[in-house]
Design a protein around this motif. Structure first.
Motif, PDB file in Angstrom:
ATOM      1  N   SER A 100     123.928  92.917  51.573  1.00 48.09           N
ATOM      2  CA  SER A 100     124.119  92.584  52.986  1.00 48.09           C
ATOM      3  C   SER A 100     123.876  93.765  53.915  1.00 48.09           C
ATOM      4  O   SER A 100     123.786  93.585  55.115  1.00 48.09           O
ATOM      5  CB  SER A 100     125.530  92.062  53.214  1.00 48.09           C
ATOM      6  N   PRO A 102     121.867  95.992  56.032  1.00 47.16           N
ATOM      7  CA  PRO A 102     120.474  95.953  56.492  1.00 47.16           C
ATOM      8  C   PRO A 102     119.744  97.202  55.987  1.00 47.16           C
ATOM      9  O   PRO A 102     120.184  98.321  56.281  1.00 47.16           O
ATOM     10  CB  PRO A 102     120.608  95.969  58.018  1.00 47.16           C
ATOM     11  N   PRO A 104     117.271  99.198  56.660  1.00 44.17           N
ATOM     12  CA  PRO A 104     116.891 100.386  57.436  1.00 44.17           C
ATOM     13  C   PRO A 104     118.024 101.374  57.672  1.00 44.17           C
ATOM     14  O   PRO A 104     117.762 102.556  57.862  1.00 44.17           O
ATOM     15  CB  PRO A 104     116.391  99.797  58.759  1.00 44.17           C
ATOM     16  N   ILE A 187     106.961  96.265  53.221  1.00 48.97           N
ATOM     17  CA  ILE A 187     106.063  96.662  54.305  1.00 48.97           C
ATOM     18  C   ILE A 187     106.872  97.128  55.511  1.00 48.97           C
ATOM     19  O   ILE A 187     106.577  98.157  56.122  1.00 48.97           O
ATOM     20  CB  ILE A 187     105.135  95.498  54.687  1.00 48.97           C
ATOM     21  N   ILE A 188     107.925  96.363  55.836  1.00 47.48           N
ATOM     22  CA  ILE A 188     108.767  96.740  56.971  1.00 47.48           C
ATOM     23  C   ILE A 188     109.354  98.131  56.766  1.00 47.48           C
ATOM     24  O   ILE A 188     109.303  98.985  57.655  1.00 47.48           O
ATOM     25  CB  ILE A 188     109.902  95.708  57.155  1.00 47.48           C
ATOM     26  N   VAL A 191     106.871 101.011  57.204  1.00 48.85           N
ATOM     27  CA  VAL A 191     106.603 101.330  58.611  1.00 48.85           C
ATOM     28  C   VAL A 191     107.803 102.023  59.250  1.00 48.85           C
ATOM     29  O   VAL A 191     107.668 103.057  59.913  1.00 48.85           O
ATOM     30  CB  VAL A 191     106.241 100.044  59.382  1.00 48.85           C
ATOM     31  N   MET A 195     108.276 105.618  61.034  1.00 46.08           N
ATOM     32  CA  MET A 195     108.544 105.740  62.463  1.00 46.08           C
ATOM     33  C   MET A 195     109.770 106.604  62.699  1.00 46.08           C
ATOM     34  O   MET A 195     109.864 107.304  63.702  1.00 46.08           O
ATOM     35  CB  MET A 195     108.786 104.359  63.071  1.00 46.08           C
ATOM     36  N   PHE A 196     110.725 106.525  61.775  1.00 47.98           N
ATOM     37  CA  PHE A 196     111.989 107.225  61.992  1.00 47.98           C
ATOM     38  C   PHE A 196     111.833 108.718  61.768  1.00 47.98           C
ATOM     39  O   PHE A 196     112.272 109.519  62.591  1.00 47.98           O
ATOM     40  CB  PHE A 196     113.053 106.644  61.056  1.00 47.98           C
ATOM     41  N   ILE A 222      98.518  98.649  65.471  1.00 50.61           N
ATOM     42  CA  ILE A 222      99.247  97.388  65.302  1.00 50.61           C
ATOM     43  C   ILE A 222      98.372  96.373  64.578  1.00 50.61           C
ATOM     44  O   ILE A 222      98.809  95.685  63.651  1.00 50.61           O
ATOM     45  CB  ILE A 222      99.680  96.841  66.681  1.00 50.61           C
ATOM     46  N   LEU A 225      98.096  97.248  60.888  1.00 51.76           N
ATOM     47  CA  LEU A 225      99.312  96.888  60.160  1.00 51.76           C
ATOM     48  C   LEU A 225      99.359  95.379  59.922  1.00 51.76           C
ATOM     49  O   LEU A 225      99.739  94.920  58.845  1.00 51.76           O
ATOM     50  CB  LEU A 225     100.549  97.324  60.947  1.00 51.76           C
TER      51      LEU A 225
ATOM     52  N   PRO B 102     103.920  92.206  59.936  1.00 54.60           N
ATOM     53  CA  PRO B 102     105.251  92.807  59.977  1.00 54.60           C
ATOM     54  C   PRO B 102     105.722  92.987  61.412  1.00 54.60           C
ATOM     55  O   PRO B 102     105.016  93.586  62.226  1.00 54.60           O
ATOM     56  CB  PRO B 102     105.064  94.152  59.274  1.00 54.60           C
ATOM     57  N   SER B 103     106.916  92.454  61.701  1.00 60.59           N
ATOM     58  CA  SER B 103     107.410  92.492  63.074  1.00 60.59           C
ATOM     59  C   SER B 103     107.558  93.910  63.579  1.00 60.59           C
ATOM     60  O   SER B 103     107.380  94.163  64.770  1.00 60.59           O
ATOM     61  CB  SER B 103     108.750  91.770  63.153  1.00 60.59           C
ATOM     62  N   VAL B 104     107.865  94.842  62.658  1.00 53.27           N
ATOM     63  CA  VAL B 104     108.096  96.211  63.128  1.00 53.27           C
ATOM     64  C   VAL B 104     106.818  96.863  63.641  1.00 53.27           C
ATOM     65  O   VAL B 104     106.885  97.863  64.348  1.00 53.27           O
ATOM     66  CB  VAL B 104     108.702  97.089  62.020  1.00 53.27           C
ATOM     67  N   ALA B 105     105.651  96.266  63.308  1.00 54.21           N
ATOM     68  CA  ALA B 105     104.404  96.795  63.863  1.00 54.21           C
ATOM     69  C   ALA B 105     104.406  96.654  65.377  1.00 54.21           C
ATOM     70  O   ALA B 105     103.679  97.351  66.077  1.00 54.21           O
ATOM     71  CB  ALA B 105     103.206  96.068  63.259  1.00 54.21           C
ATOM     72  N   LEU B 106     105.252  95.725  65.890  1.00 54.04           N
ATOM     73  CA  LEU B 106     105.290  95.492  67.332  1.00 54.04           C
ATOM     74  C   LEU B 106     106.177  96.507  68.057  1.00 54.04           C
ATOM     75  O   LEU B 106     106.256  96.480  69.278  1.00 54.04           O
ATOM     76  CB  LEU B 106     105.810  94.086  67.618  1.00 54.04           C
ATOM     77  N   ILE B 107     106.856  97.393  67.293  1.00 56.54           N
ATOM     78  CA  ILE B 107     107.781  98.334  67.949  1.00 56.54           C
ATOM     79  C   ILE B 107     107.103  99.152  69.054  1.00 56.54           C
ATOM     80  O   ILE B 107     107.609  99.210  70.177  1.00 56.54           O
ATOM     81  CB  ILE B 107     108.471  99.240  66.907  1.00 56.54           C
ATOM     82  N   VAL B 188     118.995  92.362  60.499  1.00 58.46           N
ATOM     83  CA  VAL B 188     118.225  93.520  60.040  1.00 58.46           C
ATOM     84  C   VAL B 188     117.400  94.090  61.189  1.00 58.46           C
ATOM     85  O   VAL B 188     117.399  95.292  61.448  1.00 58.46           O
ATOM     86  CB  VAL B 188     117.304  93.125  58.867  1.00 58.46           C
ATOM     87  N   LEU B 189     116.723  93.185  61.915  1.00 60.35           N
ATOM     88  CA  LEU B 189     115.852  93.664  62.998  1.00 60.35           C
ATOM     89  C   LEU B 189     116.661  94.216  64.157  1.00 60.35           C
ATOM     90  O   LEU B 189     116.229  95.171  64.810  1.00 60.35           O
ATOM     91  CB  LEU B 189     114.950  92.515  63.473  1.00 60.35           C
ATOM     92  N   ILE B 191     119.518  95.856  64.009  1.00 61.63           N
ATOM     93  CA  ILE B 191     119.940  97.218  63.685  1.00 61.63           C
ATOM     94  C   ILE B 191     118.735  98.142  63.581  1.00 61.63           C
ATOM     95  O   ILE B 191     118.784  99.298  64.014  1.00 61.63           O
ATOM     96  CB  ILE B 191     120.795  97.186  62.401  1.00 61.63           C
ATOM     97  N   THR B 192     117.627  97.630  63.053  1.00 59.36           N
ATOM     98  CA  THR B 192     116.413  98.449  62.981  1.00 59.36           C
ATOM     99  C   THR B 192     115.955  98.867  64.368  1.00 59.36           C
ATOM    100  O   THR B 192     115.635 100.032  64.600  1.00 59.36           O
ATOM    101  CB  THR B 192     115.280  97.646  62.327  1.00 59.36           C
ATOM    102  N   LEU B 195     118.092 101.498  65.729  1.00 59.26           N
ATOM    103  CA  LEU B 195     117.926 102.763  64.998  1.00 59.26           C
ATOM    104  C   LEU B 195     116.647 103.482  65.411  1.00 59.26           C
ATOM    105  O   LEU B 195     116.631 104.683  65.657  1.00 59.26           O
ATOM    106  CB  LEU B 195     117.891 102.454  63.503  1.00 59.26           C
ATOM    107  N   VAL B 196     115.544 102.721  65.493  1.00 59.65           N
ATOM    108  CA  VAL B 196     114.246 103.355  65.708  1.00 59.65           C
ATOM    109  C   VAL B 196     113.930 103.486  67.195  1.00 59.65           C
ATOM    110  O   VAL B 196     113.461 104.524  67.658  1.00 59.65           O
ATOM    111  CB  VAL B 196     113.138 102.570  64.982  1.00 59.65           C
ATOM    112  N   ALA B 225     127.978  98.062  59.134  1.00 56.64           N
ATOM    113  CA  ALA B 225     126.761  97.243  59.161  1.00 56.64           C
ATOM    114  C   ALA B 225     126.729  96.294  57.957  1.00 56.64           C
ATOM    115  O   ALA B 225     126.372  95.121  58.086  1.00 56.64           O
ATOM    116  CB  ALA B 225     125.522  98.135  59.179  1.00 56.64           C
ATOM    117  N   GLY B 229     126.868  92.192  57.827  1.00 60.17           N
ATOM    118  CA  GLY B 229     125.942  91.352  57.072  1.00 60.17           C
ATOM    119  C   GLY B 229     126.675  90.327  56.230  1.00 60.17           C
ATOM    120  O   GLY B 229     126.330  89.138  56.228  1.00 60.17           O
TER     121      GLY B 229
END
Lengths: 254, 256
Positions: A100, A102, A104, A187-188, A191, A195-196, A222, A225, B102-107, B188-189, B191-192, B195-196, B225, B229
């Motif tokens: 549970s 997350p 990241p 993949i997530i 990336v 980025m971090f 983008i 990716l 991947p959704s994070v590509a949109l960051i 998840v998204l 908190i991501t 974070l980022v 966190a 969850g």
């Protein structure tokens, strides 16, 4: 004729959407929404030159290493947990909690141990991907047919054969489900970890472009990716159809 | 106490004991992994601070906003596309294509458009969880029993009656599965993103604790966190069981 028709229906909307994007963005002066033609023109010089070796390949290698390790660890642990009801009862609450978290948020923790190099990214990917594989494998091992199990025992299959033909095969439909979920998580995490904190990689380069307001380059990142995500999903489907051919055939006959 | 519960608690106990003993005996340095007791006391300090609660609230707000938008959009579009077969075959390839992006590509794009505010994170959440709902709704609508559909047609049910009485009950279990998956992905998204991107919430608190070298606080927030969850999972499962009381899968589970 039928094939042609189904190809046309499948291609119609994507082609229409891309054309619309191309036409609407043509001659766009907006800083944030450059013309699609500029983005595509940027794709080749940006990613296929120096950056291919410096950013793209390292990213993909980290992804592959992390994903492979997570698969191996998840399948082995999952089989062990799935086969022993007692072990499962011991582990359940801990696994439920670990799953549970997350994934990241593990990045800052893993950075403490492993710095910001390749090692950190691989560990991040493994620690995020292992759970869906593990839990689905355990489920799959539980679901193996009793009769098959007894048959394997009666025929005195050696441990290696038992592992390969009974356990791995029997659990494989579930394993594949877990592996599919793990792939998109991998993949997530690839990336995000770049980025971090990173000094190279696809995610790092794309954010770098955004920070220096190199907008067409950022868009090309983008886009790349996205293409990688779609390609890996397609490749997965091909492998799945091969590995599970027996299973799909079996279900069709039932 | 039944043996399953006892073993579960034992497992948890061993986990906690390892977290306590390893750092104390320097198997792992304390700077890397503080003992469990000091993580708990750091958590205690956090609970006393208003900043922690406002961060938790921000995370929950972003999560629920994103999940809500994604759920409504996924439901409406899913049912609309699902009940019109030509529309379904026309959009199938596009959905298959857009979903694995991947959704994070949109960051970077989100940061450019909305800065580091909460809207960037909500955008990511909506994109990621929308597909989970949409795909499940489409599967659910397709699962309608042909006989029931034909019957409805013979009785000349209108579109609205058809959706309400035939499509909806069939699709509901799928919808709830979609919502459960979407809720996890949305967390998840959320908190991501924090974070980022650095939009307000638990994720940003974790990043702040990390850059301040406050290792214990960081671990405490990661535990929070994780608990969040677990809470999301359990509550969605409870909703699922309640809403689908009439459904075979739940009734069978209760009988067993």
């Amino acid at each position: 004729m039928r094939l042609l028709r189904s190809t046309l229906t499948a291609a119609a909307l994507p082609v229409a959407l891309v054309t619309a994007w191309w036409l609407i963005s043509r001659g766009s002066q907006s800083f944030f929404w450059p013309p699609l033609s500029d983005i595509v023109a940027e794709l080749r010089p940006t990613w296929l030159g120096e950056r291919l070796r410096a950013d793209v390949v390292p990213s993909l290698l980290r992804l592959a290493t992390g994903y492979a390790l997570a698969l191996a660890a998840g399948i082995l642990a999952g089989l062990a947990i799935g086969l022993s009801a007692r072990l499962r009862q011991y582990c359940e609450p801990v696994l439920e909690f670990c799953r549970s978290i997350p994934p990241p948020v593990l990045i800052p923790i893993i950075m403490l141990f492993a710095g910001i190099g390749d090692q950190m990214k691989v560990i991040v990917i493994v620690s995020g991907c292992v759970w869906p594989v593990l839990l689905n494998t355990a489920e799959g091992a539980r679901a193996i047919d009793e009769v098959l199990r007894d048959t394997a025992r009666v025929y005195r299959l050696r441990p290696a054969a038992r592992f390969r033909h009974l356990l791995l095969r029997g659990a494989s439909p579930h394993i594949v489900t877990g592996a599919r979920q793990a792939l998109s998580i991998a993949i997530i995490l690839m990336v995000i970890s770049e980025m971090f904190a990173a000094s190279n990689g696809l995610g790092f380069a794309t954010v770098q472009f955004q920070r220096s307001f190199a907008i067409p380059q950022m868009w090309s990142g983008i886009l790349l990716l996205g293409v990688i995500g779609v390609t890996l999903a397609l490749a997965f489907k091909l492998v799945e159809n091969r590995v599970l051919a027996w299973y799909f055939g079996l279900r069709r006959h039932q | 106490m039944n043996p399953a519960l006892r073993r579960g608690l034992t497992g948890l106990g061993v986990f906690v004991a390892v977290l306590e003993v390893f750092p104390r005996t320097d198997v792992v340095g304390r700077g890397y992994l503080p003992p469990f007791s000091s993580i708990v006391s750091a958590l205690g300090r956090q609970v006393g601070e208003p900043a922690f609660w406002s961060a938790l609230l921000d995370t929950l707000r972003g999560w629920s906003a994103g999940l809500g938008i994604a759920a409504v959009a996924g439901l409406v579009l899913g049912v609309a596309i699902g009940v019109v077969p030509p529309l379904r075959s026309l959009t199938a390839s596009t959905i298959e294509f857009l979903r694995p992006i991947p959704s994070v590509a949109l960051i970077p794009l989100a940061v450019l458009l909305y800065g580091t505010g909460m809207r960037s994170t909500v955008l990511l959440i909506v994109y990621a969880s929308f597909w989970q709902v949409l795909v499940q709704v489409l599967d659910g609508v397709r699962d309608v029993d042909p006989v029931a559909a034909e019957t409805a047609r013979s009785y000349r049910f209108g579109l609205r009656t058809r959706i309400r009485t035939v499509v909806w009950p069939t699709a509901l279990p799928y919808v709830l599965t979609g919502l459960r998956l979407a809720a996890t992905v949305a967390l998840v998204l959320a908190i991501t993103g924090e974070l980022v991107i650095g939009s307000p919430g638990l994720g940003r608190q974790i990043a702040l604790a990390q850059s301040a070298g406050a290792v214990e606080t960081m671990y405490a927030l990661v535990v929070v966190a994780g608990l969040l969850g677990v809470a999301v999972n359990l509550s969605i499962r409870a909703v699922e069981r309640r809403t689908l009381r009439w459904h075979v899968s739940v009734r069978r589970e209760a009988a067993a």
